[in-house]
Design a protein around this motif. Structure first.
Motif, PDB file in Angstrom:
ATOM      1  N   THR A   1       0.835  -1.208   0.000  1.00  0.00           N
ATOM      2  CA  THR A   1       0.000   0.000   0.000  1.00  0.00           C
ATOM      3  C   THR A   1       0.870   1.259   0.000  1.00  0.00           C
ATOM      4  N   HIS A   2       2.178   1.069   0.232  1.00  0.00           N
ATOM      5  CA  HIS A   2       3.113   2.199   0.158  1.00  0.00           C
ATOM      6  C   HIS A   2       4.535   1.668  -0.108  1.00  0.00           C
ATOM      7  N   THR A   3       5.403   2.564  -0.594  1.00  0.00           N
ATOM      8  CA  THR A   3       6.781   2.118  -0.891  1.00  0.00           C
ATOM      9  C   THR A   3       7.646   2.128   0.369  1.00  0.00           C
TER      10      THR A   3
ATOM     11  N   TYR B   1      -0.732   0.003  -4.285  1.00  0.00           N
ATOM     12  CA  TYR B   1      -2.131  -0.354  -4.535  1.00  0.00           C
ATOM     13  C   TYR B   1      -2.981  -0.114  -3.295  1.00  0.00           C
ATOM     14  N   ARG B   2      -4.168   0.436  -3.491  1.00  0.00           N
ATOM     15  CA  ARG B   2      -5.119   0.556  -2.385  1.00  0.00           C
ATOM     16  C   ARG B   2      -6.525   0.287  -2.896  1.00  0.00           C
ATOM     17  N   ASN B   3      -7.293  -0.338  -2.048  1.00  0.00           N
ATOM     18  CA  ASN B   3      -8.638  -0.721  -2.453  1.00  0.00           C
ATOM     19  C   ASN B   3      -9.578   0.480  -2.395  1.00  0.00           C
TER      20      ASN B   3
ATOM     21  N   HIS C   1       1.538   5.876  -7.681  1.00  0.00           N
ATOM     22  CA  HIS C   1       2.998   5.741  -7.568  1.00  0.00           C
ATOM     23  C   HIS C   1       3.545   6.615  -6.445  1.00  0.00           C
ATOM     24  N   GLN C   2       4.565   6.083  -5.790  1.00  0.00           N
ATOM     25  CA  GLN C   2       5.187   6.847  -4.708  1.00  0.00           C
ATOM     26  C   GLN C   2       6.698   6.832  -4.855  1.00  0.00           C
ATOM     27  N   VAL C   3       7.328   7.782  -4.201  1.00  0.00           N
ATOM     28  CA  VAL C   3       8.781   7.742  -4.050  1.00  0.00           C
ATOM     29  C   VAL C   3       9.067   7.925  -2.568  1.00  0.00           C
TER      30      VAL C   3
ATOM     31  N   LEU D   1       4.078  16.206   0.877  1.00  0.00           N
ATOM     32  CA  LEU D   1       4.597  14.895   1.309  1.00  0.00           C
ATOM     33  C   LEU D   1       4.541  14.704   2.812  1.00  0.00           C
ATOM     34  N   GLY D   2       4.762  13.418   3.218  1.00  0.00           N
ATOM     35  CA  GLY D   2       4.845  13.060   4.632  1.00  0.00           C
ATOM     36  C   GLY D   2       6.288  12.717   4.965  1.00  0.00           C
ATOM     37  N   CYS D   3       6.680  12.969   6.224  1.00  0.00           N
ATOM     38  CA  CYS D   3       8.071  12.716   6.584  1.00  0.00           C
ATOM     39  C   CYS D   3       8.232  12.618   8.095  1.00  0.00           C
ATOM     40  N   GLY D   4       9.435  12.326   8.527  1.00  0.00           N
ATOM     41  CA  GLY D   4       9.691  12.297   9.967  1.00  0.00           C
ATOM     42  C   GLY D   4      10.992  11.582  10.277  1.00  0.00           C
ATOM     43  N   MET D   5      11.286  11.495  11.592  1.00  0.00           N
ATOM     44  CA  MET D   5      12.477  10.755  12.027  1.00  0.00           C
ATOM     45  C   MET D   5      12.066   9.293  12.195  1.00  0.00           C
TER      46      MET D   5
HETATM   47  N1  DAH Z   1       3.959   5.798   3.553  1.00  0.00           N
HETATM   48  C1  DAH Z   1       3.203   7.008   3.680  1.00  0.00           C
HETATM   49  C2  DAH Z   1       1.947   6.911   2.843  1.00  0.00           C
HETATM   50  O1  DAH Z   1       1.822   6.060   2.038  1.00  0.00           O
HETATM   51  C3  DAH Z   1       4.027   8.194   3.207  1.00  0.00           C
HETATM   52  C4  DAH Z   1       5.136   8.482   4.149  1.00  0.00           C
HETATM   53  C5  DAH Z   1       4.943   9.363   5.182  1.00  0.00           C
HETATM   54  C6  DAH Z   1       6.377   7.911   3.987  1.00  0.00           C
HETATM   55  C7  DAH Z   1       5.947   9.660   6.075  1.00  0.00           C
HETATM   56  C8  DAH Z   1       7.409   8.193   4.865  1.00  0.00           C
HETATM   57  C9  DAH Z   1       7.172   9.085   5.903  1.00  0.00           C
HETATM   58  O2  DAH Z   1       8.631   7.677   4.765  1.00  0.00           O
HETATM   59  O3  DAH Z   1       8.179   9.367   6.769  1.00  0.00           O
HETATM   60  O4  DAH Z   1       1.077   7.725   3.001  1.00  0.00           O
END
Ligand code: DAH
Length: 339
Positions: A165-167, A191-193, A205-207, A279-283
């Motif tokens: 569902t995510h990379t 992929y998500r339903n 698609h994601q990176v 985008l989403g992010c974090g430690m």
């Molecule tokens: N995996 C998250 C999503 O599919 C996106 C994401 C958010 C990836 C924060 C990350 C992160 O690496 O730190 O919505």
């Protein structure tokens, strides 16, 4: 007589008929029974006996010359296709229609090249995954709603075989067999339903980017994000971080950029806020590092993930997600100059 022969020879030498019909006319004019060359043969009777030898020779030469010349002209006209008046063999050929790259590939490659300049290398993982790499290793609680049938495609009702569902799953795949420093960028399809509409699709698609090393701090994350945003959307771009929640990062944030259409003044695209979420992010949560066999007391890291469709929408204002997979040539050809 000799003079007449030479005159005729000079005349024949310069002949240049423009088509076969004209060449035939010339053959009749010079070589037929009543033609100019033949009539000289008639005059031959009156040539004094002592000149007969020389003139006879010259006459025969003229006849051979005229026959060869007119045949050669006919031949060269036959090989050129004069029936097509539009044919110009010297014209430059029209260019072959070239294809264009898909907008999602253009944007994905741009993202990769920006991170490449910061020392990130591409890592890939499978689209058919297991629960561990997509959820458990990334600190999703056993009852986290993202594991729900509503969101995730499971294969053959087996809860351990699913479409990612995510990379972020590539993070744990790389960390479990590589010790830091790790600096990777993971592009791929997820992929998500979801019911397909202009704003949602069952695949997209994601990176993902991941950096793990000694002393990686939130300041490193912020600097990387700023560099990325300005390389992607222009040097005047501003960023802002809002606190958020993801199971695999602590603290977590979502990043907005100043709206690249109105420059932050406010427009319908940014709903008059001047900002758009990208985008989403974090430690990286220490639980994730530990689950993947990395000592969280020695190492820290940051991660971020973004949608390629979202980036493409921001760059090219493609507002209907379905356009990306419909393969409408008119849409795809719009990106010919974007290479
Ligand atoms: N995996 C998250 C999503 O599919 C996106 C994401 C958010 C990836 C924060 C990350 C992160 O690496 O730190 O919505």
């Amino acid at each position: 007589m000799i003079e007449k022969i030479n005159q005729l020879k000079a005349e024949i030498e310069t002949l240049s008929p423009k088509d076969l019909a004209e060449a035939d006319q010339l053959r009749i004019k010079y070589l037929s029974k009543k033609g100019l060359v033949s009539s000289l043969f008639n005059d031959f009777r009156n040539v004094p006996a002592d000149q007969k030898k020389a003139i006879g020779q010259a006459l025969n030469e003229l006849k051979t010359f005229a026959t060869d010349k007119i045949n050669a002209l006919r031949e060269s006209l036959e090989t050129a296709d004069v029936t097509d008046p539009g044919l110009d063999l010297t014209r430059t050929p029209s260019p072959l229609p070239l294809g264009s790259r898909h907008p999602l590939s253009i944007v994905r490659d741009k993202i990769i090249s920006i991170f490449d300049r910061l020392g990130f290398t591409v890592a890939e993982g499978p689209e058919i995954e297991d629960d561990w790499h997509v959820f458990s290793s990334l600190n999703f609680a056993a009852d986290h709603p993202a594991r729900d049938m509503q969101d995730t495609f499971f294969i053959q009702r087996n809860p351990d075989v699913l479409l990612r569902t995510h990379t972020s799953s590539v993070q744990s795949r790389v960390m479990e067999h590589t010790q830091p420093p790790i600096r990777i960028i993971c592009p791929g399809r997820v992929y998500r339903n979801e019911a397909i509409s202009a704003r949602a699709h069952c695949f997209f698609h994601q990176v993902e980017a991941l950096y793990v090393d000694k002393n990686v701090s939130f300041a490193d994350l912020k600097q990387t994000l700023l560099y990325f945003a300005q390389e992607m959307f222009g040097p005047e771009t501003k960023i802002r971080l809002r606190p958020s929640y993801f199971p695999f990062t602590e603290p977590s944030a979502e990043m907005d950029i100043s709206c690249n259409l109105c420059g932050g003044k406010g427009c319908s695209f940014c709903k008059h806020t001047g900002w758009v979420e990208i985008l989403g992010c974090g430690m990286v949560d220490p639980n994730v590092l530990e689950a993947c066999g990395i000592d969280s007391k020695v190492y820290s890291g940051f991660a971020l993930g973004m949608g390629v469709e979202r980036m493409t929408n921001l760059k090219y204002q493609v507002t209907d997600l379905r356009m990306f997979s419909e393969n409408d040539k008119r849409f795809l050809e719009e990106f010919q100059s974007a290479l």
